[in-house]
Scaffold this motif. Structure first.
Motif, PDB file in Angstrom:
ATOM      1  N   GLU A   8      62.178  15.267  48.046  1.00  0.00           N
ATOM      2  CA  GLU A   8      61.228  16.307  48.400  1.00  0.00           C
ATOM      3  C   GLU A   8      61.603  17.555  47.592  1.00  0.00           C
ATOM      4  OE1 GLU A   8      59.968  17.971  52.779  1.00  0.00           O
ATOM      5  OE2 GLU A   8      62.062  17.721  52.308  1.00  0.00           O
ATOM      6  N   PRO A   9      60.625  18.265  47.011  1.00  0.00           N
ATOM      7  CA  PRO A   9      61.007  19.487  46.284  1.00  0.00           C
ATOM      8  C   PRO A   9      61.611  20.498  47.260  1.00  0.00           C
ATOM      9  CG  PRO A   9      58.607  19.200  46.344  1.00  0.00           C
ATOM     10  CD  PRO A   9      59.192  18.038  47.046  1.00  0.00           C
ATOM     11  N   ILE A  10      62.642  21.161  46.823  1.00  0.00           N
ATOM     12  CA  ILE A  10      63.298  22.110  47.723  1.00  0.00           C
ATOM     13  C   ILE A  10      62.893  23.525  47.355  1.00  0.00           C
ATOM     14  CG2 ILE A  10      65.500  22.983  48.565  1.00  0.00           C
ATOM     15  CD1 ILE A  10      66.640  20.211  47.899  1.00  0.00           C
ATOM     16  N   PHE A  11      62.392  24.249  48.339  1.00  0.00           N
ATOM     17  CA  PHE A  11      61.989  25.632  48.140  1.00  0.00           C
ATOM     18  C   PHE A  11      62.768  26.520  49.100  1.00  0.00           C
ATOM     19  CE2 PHE A  11      58.270  23.135  46.833  1.00  0.00           C
ATOM     20  CZ  PHE A  11      57.986  23.691  45.607  1.00  0.00           C
ATOM     21  N   ARG A  12      62.705  27.818  48.847  1.00  0.00           N
ATOM     22  CA  ARG A  12      63.267  28.804  49.774  1.00  0.00           C
ATOM     23  C   ARG A  12      64.763  28.614  50.029  1.00  0.00           C
ATOM     24  NH1 ARG A  12      60.109  32.095  52.553  1.00  0.00           N
ATOM     25  NH2 ARG A  12      61.451  32.003  54.382  1.00  0.00           N
ATOM     26  N   ILE A  13      65.553  28.595  48.941  1.00  0.00           N
ATOM     27  CA  ILE A  13      67.001  28.631  49.088  1.00  0.00           C
ATOM     28  C   ILE A  13      67.448  30.082  48.884  1.00  0.00           C
ATOM     29  CG2 ILE A  13      69.210  27.828  48.120  1.00  0.00           C
ATOM     30  CD1 ILE A  13      67.708  25.520  49.341  1.00  0.00           C
ATOM     31  N   TYR A  14      68.178  30.611  49.868  1.00  0.00           N
ATOM     32  CA  TYR A  14      68.679  31.988  49.787  1.00  0.00           C
ATOM     33  C   TYR A  14      70.196  31.944  49.832  1.00  0.00           C
ATOM     34  CZ  TYR A  14      63.810  33.000  50.743  1.00  0.00           C
ATOM     35  OH  TYR A  14      62.444  33.043  50.665  1.00  0.00           O
ATOM     36  N   GLU A  15      70.824  32.159  48.682  1.00  0.00           N
ATOM     37  CA  GLU A  15      72.282  32.011  48.611  1.00  0.00           C
ATOM     38  C   GLU A  15      72.999  33.292  49.023  1.00  0.00           C
ATOM     39  OE1 GLU A  15      72.995  30.707  44.613  1.00  0.00           O
ATOM     40  OE2 GLU A  15      71.956  28.807  44.972  1.00  0.00           O
ATOM     41  N   ASP A  16      73.956  33.143  49.933  1.00  0.00           N
ATOM     42  CA  ASP A  16      74.725  34.304  50.391  1.00  0.00           C
ATOM     43  C   ASP A  16      75.603  34.864  49.282  1.00  0.00           C
ATOM     44  OD1 ASP A  16      73.858  34.675  52.959  1.00  0.00           O
ATOM     45  OD2 ASP A  16      75.097  33.026  53.724  1.00  0.00           O
ATOM     46  N   ALA A  23      51.211  25.360  53.725  1.00  0.00           N
ATOM     47  CA  ALA A  23      51.495  24.123  52.992  1.00  0.00           C
ATOM     48  C   ALA A  23      51.033  24.249  51.540  1.00  0.00           C
ATOM     49  CB  ALA A  23      50.799  22.947  53.669  1.00  0.00           C
ATOM     50  N   CYS A  24      49.877  24.832  51.334  1.00  0.00           N
ATOM     51  CA  CYS A  24      49.336  24.966  49.974  1.00  0.00           C
ATOM     52  C   CYS A  24      50.004  26.103  49.216  1.00  0.00           C
ATOM     53  CB  CYS A  24      47.825  25.212  50.037  1.00  0.00           C
ATOM     54  SG  CYS A  24      46.934  23.836  50.787  1.00  0.00           S
ATOM     55  N   ASP A  25      50.430  27.118  49.940  1.00  0.00           N
ATOM     56  CA  ASP A  25      51.090  28.290  49.357  1.00  0.00           C
ATOM     57  C   ASP A  25      52.452  27.886  48.785  1.00  0.00           C
ATOM     58  OD1 ASP A  25      52.201  30.787  48.873  1.00  0.00           O
ATOM     59  OD2 ASP A  25      52.240  31.417  50.966  1.00  0.00           O
ATOM     60  N   LEU A  26      53.268  27.266  49.625  1.00  0.00           N
ATOM     61  CA  LEU A  26      54.640  26.957  49.223  1.00  0.00           C
ATOM     62  C   LEU A  26      54.712  25.795  48.237  1.00  0.00           C
ATOM     63  CD1 LEU A  26      57.476  27.909  49.805  1.00  0.00           C
ATOM     64  CD2 LEU A  26      57.579  26.329  51.733  1.00  0.00           C
ATOM     65  N   TYR A  27      54.016  24.729  48.549  1.00  0.00           N
ATOM     66  CA  TYR A  27      54.231  23.505  47.780  1.00  0.00           C
ATOM     67  C   TYR A  27      53.444  23.431  46.483  1.00  0.00           C
ATOM     68  CZ  TYR A  27      56.828  22.310  51.890  1.00  0.00           C
ATOM     69  OH  TYR A  27      57.752  22.341  52.901  1.00  0.00           O
ATOM     70  N   SER A  28      52.627  24.428  46.211  1.00  0.00           N
ATOM     71  CA  SER A  28      51.893  24.411  44.931  1.00  0.00           C
ATOM     72  C   SER A  28      52.678  25.102  43.821  1.00  0.00           C
ATOM     73  CB  SER A  28      50.532  25.100  45.101  1.00  0.00           C
ATOM     74  OG  SER A  28      50.723  26.466  45.394  1.00  0.00           O
ATOM     75  N   LYS A  29      53.840  25.666  44.175  1.00  0.00           N
ATOM     76  CA  LYS A  29      54.557  26.490  43.185  1.00  0.00           C
ATOM     77  C   LYS A  29      55.060  25.692  41.989  1.00  0.00           C
ATOM     78  CE  LYS A  29      55.592  30.279  46.274  1.00  0.00           C
ATOM     79  NZ  LYS A  29      56.551  31.045  47.075  1.00  0.00           N
TER      80      LYS A  29
END
Ligand code: INS
Ligand code: FE2
Ligand code: FE2
Length: 274
Positions: A9-17, A240-246
């Motif tokens: 699955e494509p991974i989105f929204r990773i925020y590294e500390d 769903a369309c906002d995030l996964y269309s990137k």
């Protein structure tokens, strides 16, 4: 994450500390600024500034073109692409997913158009990124956590730091003073445009699409009204369309523009006050 089918699955929204790349450093800086500088007073001033709609007079697609000048610094999934690409990618996904609800195609196209405030000089920590309410205790799921609020004067207010803060239980999301951002601005611009025919459910999705602590982490549920519970599905349809269309291919804007102009003519015609 590996799906049961064996695909990834494509991974989105990773925020590294502890960010190592320029992109991740940019994102962290953005949120530390937002969390420190957005106070209840700050937002009240933003309402005065932007909700007088005296910044520009432009038809919808002409305003959208300005997003070719904007790179969203809060977004860990988009490094350099201008936001106009994301606008059309989201719209095209909506068109594919909901062929019989054309106003949703337009909703996808303009859901982030409030970011035009940045083109007109507004600081990005008041324009882009996730949102959350002011005047009550920040939720744990807000990206970078409570330590990123250090230096925010609202932390010293005894009322603002309680669970309900200045609000009543189940008051409804519409009563919350959200961090100032592209969501609320775009919602209010459309409400202010008397000939706007986009249905209320879609306007609601625009208004709260960045409220990840609520729609995705399911926090702040004690502020929900029955109306909000019924509306939540509209946020998910957009999200769903906002995030996964990137990661989608870049659409050929010249070819598809006439279709979107026809939607504008029907749902948001005329010159808009921004
Ligand atoms: O970085 C992104 C971007 O700014 C989006 O437009 C916003 O809706 C998201 O909530 C945020 O995470
Ligand atoms: Fe957005
Ligand atoms: Fe978006």
């Amino acid at each position: 994450m590996k799906l049961p089918s064996g695909e990834y699955e494509p991974i989105f929204r990773i925020y590294e500390d502890d960010p190592k790349t320029p992109l991740q450093i940019r994102v962290k800086q953005h949120y530390y600024n937002q969390h420190k500088f957005q106070t209840l007073d700050f937002v009240k001033n933003m309402h005065k500034k932007w909700l007088s709609f005296n910044h520009a007079k432009l038809p919808l697609l002409e305003c959208l073109d300005l997003l070719s000048q904007l790179v969203d610094e809060s977004d860990p999934d988009v490094e350099k692409d201008a936001n106009i690409i994301h606008a059309y990618q989201t719209a095209e996904r909506m068109r594919e997913a909901y062929p019989d609800r054309p106003w949703l195609h337009l909703t996808g196209l303009i859901h982030d158009l409030g970011k035009v405030m940045s083109v007109w000089g507004e600081v990005q920590y008041a324009v882009t990124g996730d949102t959350y309410p002011l005047g009550c205790k920040p939720a744990e799921s807000i990206v970078y956590g409570i330590q990123s609020f250090e230096g925010n004067p609202d932390l010293n207010d005894t009322v603002y730091q309680t669970k309900f803060g200045i609000y009543k239980k189940n008051c409804g999301l519409e009563k919350l003073v959200m961090t100032w951002s592209h969501d609320e601005y775009m919602y209010q611009v459309l409400k202010n445009h008397s000939t706007c025919k986009i249905p209320e459910e879609a306007l609601y999705a625009i208004r709260f699409h960045s409220f990840y602590p609520y729609h995705s982490s399911r926090e702040y549920l004690y502020f929900e009204s029955e109306y909000d519970k019924n509306m939540l599905k509209n946020i998910f349809e957009l999200n769903a369309c906002d995030l996964y269309s990137k990661a989608d291919e870049r659409p050929d804007l010249q070819t598809i523009r006439p279709y979107y102009q026809s939607l504008v003519d029907e749902y948001v015609p005329g010159v808009i006050n921004w």
